[in-house]
Design a protein around this motif. Structure first.
Motif, PDB file in Angstrom:
ATOM      1  N   ASP B 260       0.854  -1.184   0.000  1.00  9.29           N
ATOM      2  CA  ASP B 260       0.000   0.000   0.000  1.00  9.29           C
ATOM      3  C   ASP B 260       0.890   1.235   0.000  1.00  9.29           C
ATOM      4  O   ASP B 260       1.573   1.518   0.977  1.00  9.29           O
ATOM      5  N   SER B 262       0.026   4.303  -0.050  1.00  9.27           N
ATOM      6  CA  SER B 262      -0.685   5.513   0.367  1.00  9.27           C
ATOM      7  C   SER B 262       0.203   6.423   1.200  1.00  9.27           C
ATOM      8  O   SER B 262       0.973   5.968   2.037  1.00  9.27           O
ATOM      9  N   LYS B 279      -4.416  13.203   0.536  1.00  3.85           N
ATOM     10  CA  LYS B 279      -4.179  11.759   0.543  1.00  3.85           C
ATOM     11  C   LYS B 279      -3.796  11.337  -0.859  1.00  3.85           C
ATOM     12  O   LYS B 279      -4.553  11.539  -1.804  1.00  3.85           O
ATOM     13  N   LYS B 281      -0.524   8.897  -3.253  1.00  8.33           N
ATOM     14  CA  LYS B 281       0.350   7.716  -3.229  1.00  8.33           C
ATOM     15  C   LYS B 281       1.768   8.111  -3.629  1.00  8.33           C
ATOM     16  O   LYS B 281       1.989   9.137  -4.276  1.00  8.33           O
TER      17      LYS B 281
END
Lengths: 395, 449
Positions: B260, B262, B279, B281
């Motif tokens: 992940d 993120s 938010k 990546k």
């Protein structure tokens, strides 16, 4: 400003490689960067930079020297008319002093910057600002009557041998201005010592009032006989503590007034340009040494009160403007204490024990310039040892 | 909380444009990129070619000399292009996201029963390994080393830094799982350095780690400074470092078995109309975030902070280790007599500008060098902003003369570029301190291998 900028941009190609005035590239560059801080932006590392640069740093030191310069101009006139025994107004004194002092400043800057520009051109780097300070220091540490050609020769010597042979500003081992003074002192001693040179006009034998002596306070103290007291250095005398502090005594142009020098020191300390540790420790070293001599008190020079010692000769000037030169001084923080303290100690030591060199400060600073790397080496080694020891403890 | 360490030397540069603690909702970018140039010393070997379909966690390239160190795609989609520079050096591998968020399944880890090797293997396979860095040298950790400790700095003290307390909110479980996995990798302890003035429960209540509080100006939040004060690195020792958001990514691998990527990043800088948190990546294209949100003029877009970040341009990609985007003016204009002006918009540690009288004013600083490069003239400037028992000036001179022994003796093992960034900022002579240090580190790596 825009018009000026455009003008510079227009003529710039002439000074670049292949241009008509290629040989003047560094000169053009110096003036261009003086007028405009370049538009260079950060290419690696931090994206933002502190606002200060070496031009501003040097400009601050020159600014700090201004009080000493102005007082020096006044005092040159004051001493001259005192020696003549004629009344003169404040502006007459200033006028006379300016005529004597400003040519020295112009010669020093003209010659020094000329040499700097030449070296910058040959080496292909930017003109460095270090000389802005040296060029102001040199006229302030010579007597007012010194021939201009001597200043020129000494300046060339200082810039070439004192600085450029090592690689320029930031690379020199000794303070360039002191190199100039040491050069003058040893090459032309008759123009740098004695009783006649410190008051403008005296060396030419211009009518001097009876009983006037142009000896500096130190020169006079050195020949005092034991038990005769402090002579003119005693309270109420012409060279007493108050006059020495204000600076109305004969001496090198910028060195006499401790008050003006302290004004400069305030500027340097507030702006954070000069290191307070060095400054403080030079005064502390000198004071403690002088106190020690007071306690022994074999000759009269030893008996000069400690505080008075600090106000005489070039001590304060050296402590504030010369010892604090970061390039030739100690660079470790602890080293600065030792470096400064020893300058103070040696200055008074040389002054008291060798009356042939009453100006001990110059030699003390040059000596400690030489030893500064050694002092630093000691502290670097102790840092290394601490790191090694830590490894052993952990292992 | 056990110890409090007070940092005295350092400098907080007060800049305009701190991120407001709200989440902005810009459109999710389409393009993501992983850039081999971000990892010093890496020789990348491509594992994909343009047109290949990838998932989050699919390797894009790997380290030529340590083939198990993989660099993976942060999103699912299609490899769009491989941009190359001089001598066909790979600059960036760009992936076009399909917004499907499908991810490779690496399988969850039962940390309690898992062996050290097993965890390392998973981290390597899932592409999380490059986030584990090592000191000395501040490069990707060597999987075959056993570090004496692992350090996580739970706050960032650099200018306009994002607030990790805000970022990690509500992710206790993932953070805890990440820390547990990390604690299996070291023979010593996992150390978390928190801000003494404010620290999230996420950090202070974590189990299985040693928490130390730090107080003082930047660089108190630098992990290198924290290591120096807690457990300094001696010759032959290795310490690993991980950033908080990366610990959470590791936690997600443990709990969910996926990579992940993120990140919550802060959008900061004086030239942004609206600052906020986003938010996103790893490797996201920043165009959507800054377009229409910036002021006029020639601007500089930085992935990271103004001291250590990378200039990526308005259309660039967020760096792998970055938690912040900063936008400042480029400042490429010549300023008339700038060295003599009172400089009421200039920030300086020296008091040569009158701004030192302005109290807590916040500044809009640009990327201008504010002067010419010179040999080092002033002394003691660096020492005032480096809270370590290290003599930075002497170390730099050792590097410039390529004196390997001296470099080692003077503590190069303990330093990363970010630790000396303030030295570079304050330098009157505009010395490229970070670049020189990286050269020195490069020399050390070459010499020691």
């Amino acid at each position: 400003m825009k018009a000026l900028r455009n003008f510079l941009d227009n003529i710039k190609p002439n000074f670049e490689k292949g241009g008509k005035f290629e040989k003047l590239h560094s000169t053009f560059d110096a003036f261009e960067t003086l007028l405009f801080v370049p538009d260079h932006t950060s290419k690696s590392g931090t994206h933002i930079h502190d606002g200060i640069d070496s031009k501003r740093t040097m400009a601050m030191v020159v600014l700090a020297l201004v009080p000493a310069l102005l007082f020096g101009i006044y005092n040159t006139g004051f001493q001259h008319f005192l020696a003549l025994g004629t009344e003169a107004s404040f502006w007459e004194m200033i006028g006379y002093g300016a005529l004597k002092v400003l040519p020295l400043v112009i010669v020093s800057y003209g010659v020094g910057l000329g040499v700097e520009f030449m070296f910058a051109q040959i080496r292909g780097h930017e003109v460095q600002e270090g000389f802005l300070v040296s060029g102001m220091l040199i006229p302030l540490i010579v007597p007012a009557d010194i021939p201009l050609w001597m200043v020129a020769v000494a300046t060339v010597f200082a810039v070439v041998i004192g600085k450029e042979v090592f690689g320029g500003t930031g690379m020199n081992i000794w303070n360039p201005a002191l190199i100039a003074r040491a050069f003058l002192f040893f090459a032309y001693p008759s123009k740098m010592s004695g009783d006649l040179i410190w008051v403008s006009g005296m060396s030419k034998g211009e009518g001097i009032v009876d009983g006037f002596s142009g000896a500096t306070a130190l020169g006079e103290a050195a020949v005092l006989k034991s038990g005769e007291g402090l002579g003119r250095l005693a309270d109420g005398g012409a060279y007493d503590l108050w006059n020495s502090f204000i600076g109305l005594i004969p001496g090198s142009i910028g060195e006499t007034s401790t008050l003006a020098i302290l004004l400069g020191a305030v500027i340097l300390l507030i702006t954070g340009i000069a290191n307070w540790k060095i400054m403080l420790s030079v005064f502390a070293g000198g004071y403690i040494m002088a106190l020690g001599f007071n306690a022994i008190g074999v000759n009269e020079l030893m008996n000069v009160p400690a505080l008075h010692q600090l106000c005489l000769g070039g001590f304060a000037f050296g402590a504030v403007f010369m010892a604090t030169d970061p390039v030739s001084g100690a660079r470790t923080e602890q080293g600065k204490w030792i470096y400064g303290f020893l300058i103070g100690v040696f200055a008074i030591l040389i002054r008291v024990f060798n009356p042939a060199y009453p100006e001990g400060v110059m030699l003390a600073i040059l000596l400690m310039n030489t030893f500064a790397p050694l002092i630093d080496h000691g502290f670097v080694q102790s840092n290394i040892k601490r790191r090694l020891k830590r490894a052993k403890v952990n292992a | 909380m056990s110890d409090i360490i007070r940092i005295k030397r350092g400098l907080d540069i007060r800049l305009l444009g701190k991120a407001e603690k709200v989440f902005g909702q810009p459109e999710t970018p389409e393009l993501f990129a992983v850039r081999p140039t971000e990892f010093p010393g890496l020789v990348p070997k491509l594992a994909v070619k343009p047109g290949d379909k990838v998932k989050a966690g699919t390797p894009l390239f790997y380290d030529k000399y340590r083939t198990d160190v993989k660099f993976v795609s942060p999103v699912s989609g299609e490899v769009q292009v491989v941009n190359r520079g001089e001598r066909r050096r790979i600059l960036e591998v760009v992936v076009k996201s399909d917004n499907a968020n499908s991810a490779e399944d690496f399988g969850t880890i039962n940390v309690a029963s898992a062996k050290r090797e097993e965890i390392i293997e998973k981290l390597l396979a899932s592409g999380l390994w490059p986030f584990v860095k090592q000191r000395p040298y501040n490069v990707i950790a060597n999987p075959s080393d056993t570090p004496k400790a692992i350090f996580v700095s739970a706050f960032d003290s650099s200018p306009l830094a994002p607030d990790y307390d805000f970022i990690v909110e509500g992710q206790e479980k993932e953070f805890q799982a990440g820390i547990e996995a990390l604690s299996k990798l070291t023979e010593g302890s996992v150390n978390i350095g928190v801000n003494n003035e404010a620290a999230s429960k996420v950090f202070t209540s974590v189990k299985g780690a040693k928490v130390t509080a730090f107080e003082g100006p930047h660089p108190a939040g630098n992990v290198g400074v924290q290591i120096h004060h807690v457990s300094p690195i001696n010759k032959g020792e290795v310490v690993w470092t991980v950033q908080p958001q990366e610990v959470i990514s590791i936690g997600k691998l443990v709990l969910e078995g996926v990579y992940d990527a993120s990140r919550v990043i802060a959008l900061t800088g004086s030239e942004l109309d609206k600052t906020c948190y986003i938010k996103t990546k790893v490797g996201a294209n920043i165009k959507n975030y800054v377009d229409g949100n910036v002021k006029e003029g020639n601007l500089r877009y930085i992935s990271g902070n103004v001291l250590t970040g990378e200039n990526i341009g308005a259309d660039g990609y967020l760096g792998s280790y970055a938690s912040q985007i900063t936008v400042i003016p480029e400042g490429d204009v010549a300023e008339f007599m700038g060295w003599a002006a009172p400089g009421l918009n200039k920030f300086s540690v020296s008091r040569t500008f009158f701004t030192w009288l302005c109290g807590k004013k916040e500044f809009q600083l640009n990327a201008n060098l504010n002067g010419g490069r010179r040999a080092i003239i002033m002394s003691g400037q660096y020492d005032k902003v480096l809270p370590m028992d290290i003599l930075p000036e002497f170390l730099l001179k050792a590097i410039l003369t390529e004196d390997i022994d001296k470099m080692e003796q003077l503590g190069i093992y303990e330093l990363a570029e970010e630790d000396l960034a303030l030295c570079e900022f304050v330098c009157t002579s505009k010395t490229e301190v970070q670049k020189i240090l990286r050269q020195g580190i490069g020399l050390m790596i070459k010499e020691m291998s």
